[in-house]
Design a protein around this motif. Sequence first.
Motif, PDB file in Angstrom:
ATOM      1  N   HIS A  11       8.366  -6.130   8.970  1.00  0.00           N
ATOM      2  CA  HIS A  11       7.079  -6.093   9.663  1.00  0.00           C
ATOM      3  C   HIS A  11       6.376  -4.770   9.386  1.00  0.00           C
ATOM      4  CE1 HIS A  11       4.691  -4.903  13.343  1.00  0.00           C
ATOM      5  NE2 HIS A  11       4.075  -6.012  12.963  1.00  0.00           N
ATOM      6  N   ASP A  12       5.045  -4.818   9.124  1.00  0.00           N
ATOM      7  CA  ASP A  12       4.256  -3.595   8.978  1.00  0.00           C
ATOM      8  C   ASP A  12       4.883  -2.701   7.903  1.00  0.00           C
ATOM      9  OD1 ASP A  12       2.126  -1.682  10.448  1.00  0.00           O
ATOM     10  OD2 ASP A  12       3.982  -0.544  10.260  1.00  0.00           O
ATOM     11  N   PHE A  13       5.181  -1.460   8.230  1.00  0.00           N
ATOM     12  CA  PHE A  13       5.823  -0.490   7.345  1.00  0.00           C
ATOM     13  C   PHE A  13       7.153  -1.038   6.828  1.00  0.00           C
ATOM     14  CE2 PHE A  13       7.633   3.865   6.691  1.00  0.00           C
ATOM     15  CZ  PHE A  13       6.534   4.521   6.175  1.00  0.00           C
ATOM     16  N   GLY A  14       7.817  -1.839   7.677  1.00  0.00           N
ATOM     17  CA  GLY A  14       9.087  -2.432   7.288  1.00  0.00           C
ATOM     18  C   GLY A  14       8.954  -3.454   6.182  1.00  0.00           C
ATOM     19  N   ALA A  15       7.774  -4.075   6.056  1.00  0.00           N
ATOM     20  CA  ALA A  15       7.557  -5.017   4.966  1.00  0.00           C
ATOM     21  C   ALA A  15       7.595  -4.299   3.625  1.00  0.00           C
ATOM     22  CB  ALA A  15       6.223  -5.735   5.148  1.00  0.00           C
ATOM     23  N   ALA A  16       6.933  -3.146   3.540  1.00  0.00           N
ATOM     24  CA  ALA A  16       6.977  -2.361   2.306  1.00  0.00           C
ATOM     25  C   ALA A  16       8.376  -1.818   2.067  1.00  0.00           C
ATOM     26  CB  ALA A  16       5.974  -1.213   2.378  1.00  0.00           C
ATOM     27  N   THR A  17       9.105  -1.521   3.140  1.00  0.00           N
ATOM     28  CA  THR A  17      10.491  -1.079   3.009  1.00  0.00           C
ATOM     29  C   THR A  17      11.336  -2.172   2.379  1.00  0.00           C
ATOM     30  OG1 THR A  17      10.306   0.396   4.929  1.00  0.00           O
ATOM     31  CG2 THR A  17      12.519  -0.322   4.309  1.00  0.00           C
ATOM     32  N   VAL A  18      11.186  -3.389   2.883  1.00  0.00           N
ATOM     33  CA  VAL A  18      11.927  -4.539   2.360  1.00  0.00           C
ATOM     34  C   VAL A  18      11.554  -4.820   0.903  1.00  0.00           C
ATOM     35  CG1 VAL A  18      11.965  -7.063   2.505  1.00  0.00           C
ATOM     36  CG2 VAL A  18      12.443  -5.683   4.535  1.00  0.00           C
ATOM     37  N   LEU A  19      10.257  -4.853   0.628  1.00  0.00           N
ATOM     38  CA  LEU A  19       9.808  -5.143  -0.734  1.00  0.00           C
ATOM     39  C   LEU A  19      10.209  -4.034  -1.698  1.00  0.00           C
ATOM     40  CD1 LEU A  19       6.317  -6.585   0.221  1.00  0.00           C
ATOM     41  CD2 LEU A  19       8.216  -7.871  -0.774  1.00  0.00           C
ATOM     42  N   GLY A  20      10.165  -2.794  -1.222  1.00  0.00           N
ATOM     43  CA  GLY A  20      10.599  -1.677  -2.058  1.00  0.00           C
ATOM     44  C   GLY A  20      12.087  -1.718  -2.335  1.00  0.00           C
ATOM     45  N   TYR A  70       4.649  -7.076  -7.409  1.00  0.00           N
ATOM     46  CA  TYR A  70       4.686  -8.335  -6.655  1.00  0.00           C
ATOM     47  C   TYR A  70       4.734  -9.578  -7.549  1.00  0.00           C
ATOM     48  CZ  TYR A  70       3.489  -5.506  -2.535  1.00  0.00           C
ATOM     49  OH  TYR A  70       3.483  -4.573  -1.530  1.00  0.00           O
ATOM     50  N   PRO A  71       4.013  -9.611  -8.670  1.00  0.00           N
ATOM     51  CA  PRO A  71       4.067 -10.817  -9.514  1.00  0.00           C
ATOM     52  C   PRO A  71       5.456 -11.107 -10.095  1.00  0.00           C
ATOM     53  CG  PRO A  71       2.097  -9.546 -10.000  1.00  0.00           C
ATOM     54  CD  PRO A  71       2.958  -8.671  -9.139  1.00  0.00           C
ATOM     55  N   SER A  72       6.358 -10.136 -10.033  1.00  0.00           N
ATOM     56  CA  SER A  72       7.702 -10.339 -10.591  1.00  0.00           C
ATOM     57  C   SER A  72       8.682 -10.925  -9.577  1.00  0.00           C
ATOM     58  CB  SER A  72       8.254  -9.008 -11.125  1.00  0.00           C
ATOM     59  OG  SER A  72       8.522  -8.104 -10.055  1.00  0.00           O
ATOM     60  N   ARG A 117      -4.780 -11.925   0.110  1.00  0.00           N
ATOM     61  CA  ARG A 117      -4.698 -11.064  -1.074  1.00  0.00           C
ATOM     62  C   ARG A 117      -3.248 -10.904  -1.509  1.00  0.00           C
ATOM     63  NH1 ARG A 117      -6.579  -5.579   0.512  1.00  0.00           N
ATOM     64  NH2 ARG A 117      -6.019  -5.095  -1.644  1.00  0.00           N
ATOM     65  N   LEU A 118      -2.371 -10.703  -0.539  1.00  0.00           N
ATOM     66  CA  LEU A 118      -0.951 -10.555  -0.861  1.00  0.00           C
ATOM     67  C   LEU A 118      -0.399 -11.859  -1.421  1.00  0.00           C
ATOM     68  CD1 LEU A 118       1.637  -8.862  -0.799  1.00  0.00           C
ATOM     69  CD2 LEU A 118       1.993  -9.662   1.552  1.00  0.00           C
ATOM     70  N   GLN A 119      -0.732 -12.962  -0.811  1.00  0.00           N
ATOM     71  CA  GLN A 119      -0.242 -14.254  -1.282  1.00  0.00           C
ATOM     72  C   GLN A 119      -0.640 -14.501  -2.736  1.00  0.00           C
ATOM     73  OE1 GLN A 119      -2.121 -17.744   0.369  1.00  0.00           O
ATOM     74  NE2 GLN A 119      -0.271 -18.992   0.162  1.00  0.00           N
ATOM     75  N   SER A 120      -1.826 -14.067  -3.120  1.00  0.00           N
ATOM     76  CA  SER A 120      -2.302 -14.301  -4.488  1.00  0.00           C
ATOM     77  C   SER A 120      -1.494 -13.527  -5.524  1.00  0.00           C
ATOM     78  CB  SER A 120      -3.785 -13.917  -4.595  1.00  0.00           C
ATOM     79  OG  SER A 120      -3.964 -12.502  -4.541  1.00  0.00           O
ATOM     80  N   LEU A 121      -0.786 -12.495  -5.085  1.00  0.00           N
ATOM     81  CA  LEU A 121      -0.015 -11.662  -6.010  1.00  0.00           C
ATOM     82  C   LEU A 121       1.446 -12.072  -6.130  1.00  0.00           C
ATOM     83  CD1 LEU A 121      -1.380  -8.129  -5.015  1.00  0.00           C
ATOM     84  CD2 LEU A 121      -1.938  -9.452  -7.072  1.00  0.00           C
ATOM     85  N   ILE A 122       1.946 -12.846  -5.169  1.00  0.00           N
ATOM     86  CA  ILE A 122       3.360 -13.223  -5.160  1.00  0.00           C
ATOM     87  C   ILE A 122       3.490 -14.698  -5.521  1.00  0.00           C
ATOM     88  CG2 ILE A 122       5.461 -13.408  -3.775  1.00  0.00           C
ATOM     89  CD1 ILE A 122       4.410 -11.147  -2.025  1.00  0.00           C
ATOM     90  N   PRO A 123       4.170 -15.017  -6.612  1.00  0.00           N
ATOM     91  CA  PRO A 123       4.282 -16.417  -7.045  1.00  0.00           C
ATOM     92  C   PRO A 123       4.847 -17.330  -5.953  1.00  0.00           C
ATOM     93  CG  PRO A 123       5.054 -14.936  -8.763  1.00  0.00           C
ATOM     94  CD  PRO A 123       4.845 -14.094  -7.532  1.00  0.00           C
ATOM     95  N   ASP A 124       4.120 -18.410  -5.682  1.00  0.00           N
ATOM     96  CA  ASP A 124       4.567 -19.461  -4.760  1.00  0.00           C
ATOM     97  C   ASP A 124       4.808 -18.980  -3.330  1.00  0.00           C
ATOM     98  OD1 ASP A 124       4.617 -21.385  -6.882  1.00  0.00           O
ATOM     99  OD2 ASP A 124       6.535 -20.538  -7.533  1.00  0.00           O
TER     100      ASP A 124
END
Length: 272
Positions: free
Chosen positions: A97-106, A208-210, A233-240
């Motif tokens: 969530h929030d900052f944690g989302a970037a933590t998870v994705l990172g 994100y596209p990867s 915007r985020l959805q458009s960058l992440i496949p499916d």
Amino acid sequence: MAKASRFFPSSQGRIRYDIHGEGAPVVLVHGTPSSSFVWEKVWPRLASRLQVITYDLAGYGASDKYEDQDVRLRAQAHVLAEFVAHLGLARPHLVGHDFGAATVLGAHLVERVGARSLTVIDGVTLNPWGTPYSLLVRANVAVFRALPAYVHEAMLAAHLRSAVSRVLDEAALLALLGPWTGEAGQAAYYRQVAQYDHDFTGLLETLYPSITVPTQILWGAEDRWLAPETAKRLQSLIPDARLSYLPDAGHFAMLDTPNLVAEKIEAFLETI
């Protein structure tokens, strides 16, 4: 067997964590300026079928806070990678969530932490990010650090109240505010704002596209901290990637609509 209030030694100090339930592991990562408290009404539902792991980010909640601590997003992603390795988790479901989302994705994209799925909730994932208040603080950290405690607490309380679509009850407000009070807590609050890491989210945008694992995006329809349009915007960058807006939810969707958040996470994981 549930395990509560444990600590592990990370590269950024001791990290407090809890484990609830049994089954496939799912790690819930909170954002800023909060703590694992935000999951208190979400994890019980998930723990009936899953092993649910919550923890306080480095410099947050009951985890260590100290001068010169690195609490940037890139450091948090590295700490999450350390945490997953410490627990011996193999491809856990990661929810941020929030900052944690970037933590998870990172952790997944930069630190190469294997994940069975990714769930982003009102995520700090695209530049520019930051509320007008937090960006004002970041631009004038020295001034805000010198505020009397009662002024700091009153301003932060007002800021936190704007994170929900409903009235934030006093118990929840105190739980969110508590870690940022006292000399160490107040210093820690301004430390994390001063270290907002927009370069890291800029890097993540290129990655994100990867993403190849199943990804879900949940967003409070009444989020006043991060515009709901950001989700598309985020959805458009992440496949499916799948996207759901949460009615009646603000930025802290887990506090506004905890049952709906739990339901969405649970339903998504059942499809994987």
